[in-house]
Design a protein around this motif. Structure first.
Motif, PDB file in Angstrom:
ATOM      1  N   HIS A  79      28.200  56.601  64.353  1.00 16.12           N
ATOM      2  CA  HIS A  79      29.525  57.393  64.004  1.00 16.12           C
ATOM      3  C   HIS A  79      30.304  56.300  63.117  1.00 16.12           C
ATOM      4  O   HIS A  79      30.188  55.166  63.052  1.00 16.12           O
ATOM      5  CB  HIS A  79      30.086  57.958  65.188  1.00 16.12           C
ATOM      6  N   GLN A 101      36.679  53.375  71.336  1.00 14.52           N
ATOM      7  CA  GLN A 101      36.685  52.688  70.509  1.00 14.52           C
ATOM      8  C   GLN A 101      37.904  52.560  69.378  1.00 14.52           C
ATOM      9  O   GLN A 101      37.930  51.712  68.489  1.00 14.52           O
ATOM     10  CB  GLN A 101      35.272  52.969  69.598  1.00 14.52           C
ATOM     11  N   LEU A 102      38.491  53.648  69.368  1.00 17.59           N
ATOM     12  CA  LEU A 102      39.815  53.683  68.478  1.00 17.59           C
ATOM     13  C   LEU A 102      41.016  53.162  69.399  1.00 17.59           C
ATOM     14  O   LEU A 102      42.004  53.013  68.618  1.00 17.59           O
ATOM     15  CB  LEU A 102      40.235  55.010  68.247  1.00 17.59           C
ATOM     16  N   GLN A 153      33.841  56.255  63.335  1.00 16.50           N
ATOM     17  CA  GLN A 153      35.260  56.208  63.774  1.00 16.50           C
ATOM     18  C   GLN A 153      35.902  54.986  63.608  1.00 16.50           C
ATOM     19  O   GLN A 153      37.059  54.970  63.665  1.00 16.50           O
ATOM     20  CB  GLN A 153      35.359  56.707  65.302  1.00 16.50           C
ATOM     21  N   LEU A 154      35.216  53.859  63.747  1.00 16.00           N
ATOM     22  CA  LEU A 154      35.945  52.507  63.152  1.00 16.00           C
ATOM     23  C   LEU A 154      35.946  52.437  61.774  1.00 16.00           C
ATOM     24  O   LEU A 154      36.213  51.393  61.144  1.00 16.00           O
ATOM     25  CB  LEU A 154      34.995  51.442  63.929  1.00 16.00           C
ATOM     26  N   LEU A 202      40.498  49.869  70.666  1.00 21.27           N
ATOM     27  CA  LEU A 202      40.146  48.429  70.749  1.00 21.27           C
ATOM     28  C   LEU A 202      41.272  47.481  70.524  1.00 21.27           C
ATOM     29  O   LEU A 202      41.431  46.548  71.259  1.00 21.27           O
ATOM     30  CB  LEU A 202      38.930  48.132  69.649  1.00 21.27           C
ATOM     31  N   GLY A 258      28.143  49.515  78.778  1.00 16.44           N
ATOM     32  CA  GLY A 258      27.980  49.330  77.300  1.00 16.44           C
ATOM     33  C   GLY A 258      29.157  50.301  76.912  1.00 16.44           C
ATOM     34  O   GLY A 258      29.524  50.005  75.632  1.00 16.44           O
ATOM     35  N   ILE A 259      29.535  51.277  77.588  1.00 12.94           N
ATOM     36  CA  ILE A 259      30.719  52.252  77.140  1.00 12.94           C
ATOM     37  C   ILE A 259      31.896  51.359  77.208  1.00 12.94           C
ATOM     38  O   ILE A 259      32.375  51.133  78.133  1.00 12.94           O
ATOM     39  CB  ILE A 259      30.510  53.611  77.869  1.00 12.94           C
ATOM     40  N   LEU A 294      35.536  44.812  69.444  1.00 18.80           N
ATOM     41  CA  LEU A 294      34.492  45.366  70.333  1.00 18.80           C
ATOM     42  C   LEU A 294      33.372  44.181  70.779  1.00 18.80           C
ATOM     43  O   LEU A 294      33.127  44.219  72.078  1.00 18.80           O
ATOM     44  CB  LEU A 294      33.896  46.336  69.400  1.00 18.80           C
ATOM     45  N   VAL A 306      25.628  58.396  69.623  1.00 14.10           N
ATOM     46  CA  VAL A 306      25.771  58.537  70.984  1.00 14.10           C
ATOM     47  C   VAL A 306      25.660  57.319  71.850  1.00 14.10           C
ATOM     48  O   VAL A 306      25.901  57.184  73.176  1.00 14.10           O
ATOM     49  CB  VAL A 306      24.962  59.631  71.765  1.00 14.10           C
ATOM     50  N   PRO A 347      26.135  53.543  73.458  1.00 18.65           N
ATOM     51  CA  PRO A 347      26.995  52.978  73.836  1.00 18.65           C
ATOM     52  C   PRO A 347      28.012  52.333  72.796  1.00 18.65           C
ATOM     53  O   PRO A 347      29.303  52.579  72.858  1.00 18.65           O
ATOM     54  CB  PRO A 347      26.903  51.944  75.084  1.00 18.65           C
ATOM     55  N   VAL A 348      27.277  51.792  71.997  1.00 17.38           N
ATOM     56  CA  VAL A 348      28.231  50.816  70.814  1.00 17.38           C
ATOM     57  C   VAL A 348      28.511  51.682  69.797  1.00 17.38           C
ATOM     58  O   VAL A 348      29.265  51.561  68.935  1.00 17.38           O
ATOM     59  CB  VAL A 348      27.538  49.720  70.484  1.00 17.38           C
ATOM     60  N   GLY A 349      27.477  52.867  69.487  1.00 17.74           N
ATOM     61  CA  GLY A 349      27.971  53.516  68.518  1.00 17.74           C
ATOM     62  C   GLY A 349      27.201  53.770  67.342  1.00 17.74           C
ATOM     63  O   GLY A 349      27.062  54.561  66.378  1.00 17.74           O
ATOM     64  N   VAL A 359      30.534  61.342  74.337  1.00 17.27           N
ATOM     65  CA  VAL A 359      29.448  61.913  73.260  1.00 17.27           C
ATOM     66  C   VAL A 359      29.699  63.058  72.600  1.00 17.27           C
ATOM     67  O   VAL A 359      29.012  63.339  71.370  1.00 17.27           O
ATOM     68  CB  VAL A 359      28.106  62.175  73.951  1.00 17.27           C
ATOM     69  N   ASN A 402      20.403  55.162  79.430  1.00 14.19           N
ATOM     70  CA  ASN A 402      21.748  55.650  79.523  1.00 14.19           C
ATOM     71  C   ASN A 402      22.110  56.365  78.026  1.00 14.19           C
ATOM     72  O   ASN A 402      23.294  56.883  78.431  1.00 14.19           O
ATOM     73  CB  ASN A 402      22.809  54.239  79.557  1.00 14.19           C
ATOM     74  N   LEU A 432      42.628  41.218  76.468  1.00 11.00           N
ATOM     75  CA  LEU A 432      41.768  40.125  76.616  1.00 11.00           C
ATOM     76  C   LEU A 432      42.484  38.690  76.465  1.00 11.00           C
ATOM     77  O   LEU A 432      42.301  37.875  76.536  1.00 11.00           O
ATOM     78  CB  LEU A 432      40.520  40.031  75.917  1.00 11.00           C
ATOM     79  N   THR A 441      35.134  42.359  73.319  1.00  9.87           N
ATOM     80  CA  THR A 441      35.293  43.077  74.681  1.00  9.87           C
ATOM     81  C   THR A 441      33.978  42.846  75.499  1.00  9.87           C
ATOM     82  O   THR A 441      33.983  42.902  76.843  1.00  9.87           O
ATOM     83  CB  THR A 441      35.598  44.318  74.431  1.00  9.87           C
ATOM     84  N   TYR A 442      33.203  42.777  74.777  1.00  6.85           N
ATOM     85  CA  TYR A 442      31.519  42.750  75.654  1.00  6.85           C
ATOM     86  C   TYR A 442      31.496  41.195  75.983  1.00  6.85           C
ATOM     87  O   TYR A 442      30.495  41.035  76.563  1.00  6.85           O
ATOM     88  CB  TYR A 442      30.425  43.164  74.676  1.00  6.85           C
ATOM     89  N   TYR A 469      38.503  45.971  64.215  1.00  8.62           N
ATOM     90  CA  TYR A 469      37.985  46.874  65.324  1.00  8.62           C
ATOM     91  C   TYR A 469      36.796  46.219  66.215  1.00  8.62           C
ATOM     92  O   TYR A 469      36.482  46.194  67.197  1.00  8.62           O
ATOM     93  CB  TYR A 469      38.130  48.345  64.988  1.00  8.62           C
ATOM     94  N   TYR A 510      44.326  55.354  62.951  1.00  9.50           N
ATOM     95  CA  TYR A 510      43.226  55.831  63.103  1.00  9.50           C
ATOM     96  C   TYR A 510      42.838  57.305  63.459  1.00  9.50           C
ATOM     97  O   TYR A 510      42.128  58.130  62.885  1.00  9.50           O
ATOM     98  CB  TYR A 510      41.997  55.051  63.969  1.00  9.50           C
ATOM     99  N   PHE A 550      26.958  43.557  73.375  1.00 10.55           N
ATOM    100  CA  PHE A 550      26.692  44.532  74.553  1.00 10.55           C
ATOM    101  C   PHE A 550      25.354  43.836  75.452  1.00 10.55           C
ATOM    102  O   PHE A 550      25.054  43.652  76.526  1.00 10.55           O
ATOM    103  CB  PHE A 550      26.552  46.030  74.299  1.00 10.55           C
ATOM    104  N   ARG A 586      31.070  45.834  79.974  1.00 11.15           N
ATOM    105  CA  ARG A 586      30.155  44.378  79.861  1.00 11.15           C
ATOM    106  C   ARG A 586      28.649  45.004  80.826  1.00 11.15           C
ATOM    107  O   ARG A 586      27.657  44.205  80.468  1.00 11.15           O
ATOM    108  CB  ARG A 586      30.683  43.335  80.441  1.00 11.15           C
TER     109      ARG A 586
END
Lengths: 424, 424
Positions: free
Chosen positions: A407, B409-410, A409-410, B412, B373-374, A167, A99, A101-103, B99, A70, B419, A170-171, A163, B163, A140, B370
């Motif tokens: 990455h 991810q930004l 971003q968080l 969350l 993953g994304i 995450l 890239v 899924p979790v980053g 990505v 994936n 949730l 969320t999983y 954040y 963010y 995840f 879940r």
């Protein structure tokens, strides 16, 4: 168009390929080399086999490759614009794990660890996390394989950087601030220091304690151990092949950040294989934060992986099990020790260490973001800074590979602090 | 192993391929069809040509493809685990734009817009942004092409979701909370409503005003217009080819989220080309939020793109230029109108609309996270929810394509709110 590179079918275990066997882990009580039976209460059988294995190539089970499909192969990016900005004759290639899924690269091992636990019938896993990269990757992976996850997150991160906690949730994972009232280790610390911000060493002790007390549960670790390093070799295996597909014979230098060591080792060991088999003369640089310099300033000796001394004794570069690094933003690099396999390759001369101050890391990361677009994780920023400095000093072309583990971003508040001149 | 899919060499302009020509944009003063000269103070020459073009295939300049190479082709992921969780016979494919360096499809057009402005010698660009996806993508693109960028960000987002503002700043752009004291439009609103949270319509008016007053500056828009839709067709061009490479003849249904429309159109128009040329019978569903249902509840008529009426009149599905949608988390879908080209294909029967409530979108997105993953952007979550509902109703296999325009991810905190049962 060059030949496409495939997802690896086997992980690469450097332990079977080195001229000198790595020192064994020792039992914390007897100080004898640890056995599979000793590790059975903690880890899944398949992972223990890998921890002790000297097979050079270990097949990746199909359900794991299925998840890898994936997001793998991850890109190897030629950083033309960054090269130009640096004014270097180097050809810089960036292996980008963000890239996933979790980053980050953490998913590579999380998926494998959840899988091997699932075939043992394990229904509950525990782990610790600092900034949350490992916790979110494992959350995840546990969702994929139907396992409940409890994560002890260092309290300072739990409170100030929510954040990645969101995450994990969320999983489907559960997050506890560490130290917690749920364990003896946590209660002890809270009794002595009610206002403690927590530490990774404390969180490991809590997660291990819970796993050991529940026969149906197991513990997982996101770096340091041999099996974690093994899983991460998909990064380097792809990078070696992608570099050739891009028309380069070999890398001259490989830079990666090193906290517990699995990212650097995962990237570098397949390059070192080329060195071991005399197909290349690649240098490998493990870049660590100046605030937590285990390779460049630590001792090479047996030490524990946690503060309470519950883990096996590991022969590694260490600043001491009770070392508390400054609260730098690269939370993933704030660990007192270094993966034993990586430490061993340092001792054998295949890897050198380099420490980089946090502000240098952010300066290079901002330049990288403005040229290549990717905002690096603060951890990865250390590798970029060391590589940039090296590349700027070159007068002849060389092939430089940088591991970009995730990455950032968080981690944007850290960039904001840097740009505002307010970095701690 | 299937044939690798290449990055497209040309964008696809559906305006040249439809059986009925799309209605022209009108000058806001004269109400006559707009000309290139009318648009010259606002946009770069190359973009104006594209806005008015009826060429079917428009070559992508090499400097733009060069940036595309750093993240394209983006993956087309077969969502096996999500299919299994839904219990559907559908084969679900997800085209994943998250990505990209900035994390969404917006980069595809941002790079093109910055490039065409750079060859006109433009040194200063203005734009508006809501949640910040477009602003951050354009900030990256401006860094690439040496252009200064000023972004007017809706004040509510500027204050509550910092963010992406930090991301814009990391790339070097300047961000103003909108309404601002820097424009007539902003000062007017602030005088009347000092506590206003702002809106996209106000922010557009501010960015346009500044660009028009400075002969050396130009304005850019992240969706709606023909040239933006054109740039986004790289998504669908790749997806059509990747689907064939995966062994599927055609898609049966394509789902994408639609705010201004560039994401959905970019994904869907290359699939509609297959329909126009009688090579497929693909249905296209534009999924919009129930809180801002321009296709399913709006009128099809000429309307302005901004609150002050500074933009050309566009024939589109609109809720009215002064419509203020509820503050849903999918900020990128909070726009009163719909891309004229997309609205036109709706009228011609090639696209249908579907509105999805926010909580349904998050429920589907969590299930998707879940299993695959994304974590989807809240915008993309709407497409996933509609596709999931459709797939669950199938009794025979169909090929379903979902456009996943970016990662979340930004966003969350919005997942955390969902949730916790606290979604607005």
């Amino acid at each position: 168009m060059s030949e496409p590179v495939n997802i690896p079918t086997h992980w690469y275990n450097i332990a079977g390929d080195l001229p000198v066997a790595p020192p064994p882990h020792l039992h914390p009580g007897t100080k004898e080399p640890i056995t599979a039976d000793d590790l059975a209460p903690l880890f899944a059988k398949g992972l223990i086999e890998q921890e002790l294995s000297t097979e050079t190539n270990i097949e990746i089970p199909e359900p794991i490759r299925d998840v890898y499909r994936n997001y793998r192969t991850t890109p190897l990016i030629r950083a033309h614009a960054f090269e130009k900005a640096l004014g270097t004759p180097a050809r810089i290639y960036v292996k980008y794990e963000g890239v996933s899924p979790v980053g980050s690269h953490k998913v590579n091992s999380a998926v494998a660890q959840a899988y091997y636990n699932s075939i043992d019938g394990v229904k509950r896993l525990t782990t610790e996390t600092g900034a949350g990269q490992w916790g979110s990757a494992l959350s995840f992976a546990c969702a994929k394989f139907g396992i409940d996850l409890e994560v002890w997150q260092v309290r300072a991160s739990y409170e100030s950087k929510p954040y990645r906690r969101f995450l994990i949730e969320t999983y489907g994972g559960t997050v506890h601030a560490s130290p917690s009232e749920l364990t003896d280790a946590g209660r002890q610390v809270l009794a002595d220091y009610p206002d403690t911000p927590g530490s990774l060493g404390i969180a490991v002790s809590e997660a291990v304690e819970v796993a050991v007390k529940d026969p149906a549960a197991r513990y997982t670790l996101g770096s340091v151990l041999n099996h974690v390093v093994l899983h991460q070799t998909v990064i380097g295996l792809e990078a070696v092949a992608q570099l050739r597909a891009a028309g380069e014979e070999n890398a001259d230098v490989v830079f990666g950040c090193a906290g517990g060591g699995s990212n650097l080792a995962g990237l570098a060991f397949p390059f070192i294989r080329e060195v071991l088999h005399e197909r290349a003369a690649t240098r490998v640089v493990a870049v660590e934060p100046a605030a937590c310099p285990s390779i460049t300033r630590g001792e090479y000796r047996y030490d524990h992986g946690d503060i309470a001394g519950l883990t096996p004794l590991l022969k590694m570069h260490t600043l001491g099990q009770d070392f508390i690094p400054d609260p730098i933003h690269a939370g993933g690099l704030r660990y007192h020790g270094m993966a034993p396999l990586l430490s061993h390759t340092v001792e054998l001369g295949y890897v050198e260490g380099k420490a980089v101050p946090q502000t240098d890391a952010f300066a290079a990361a901002v330049q990288f973001a403005r040229t290549e677009g990717i905002v690096p994780a603060p951890e990865s920023a250390h590798a970029i800074a060391a590589a940039a400095e090296y590349a700027k000093g070159l007068t002849e072309p060389e092939v430089v590979v940088i591991g970009l583990s995730g990455h950032g971003q968080l981690d944007l508040p850290a960039y904001h602090a840097y740009l505002s001149g307010n970095l701690d």
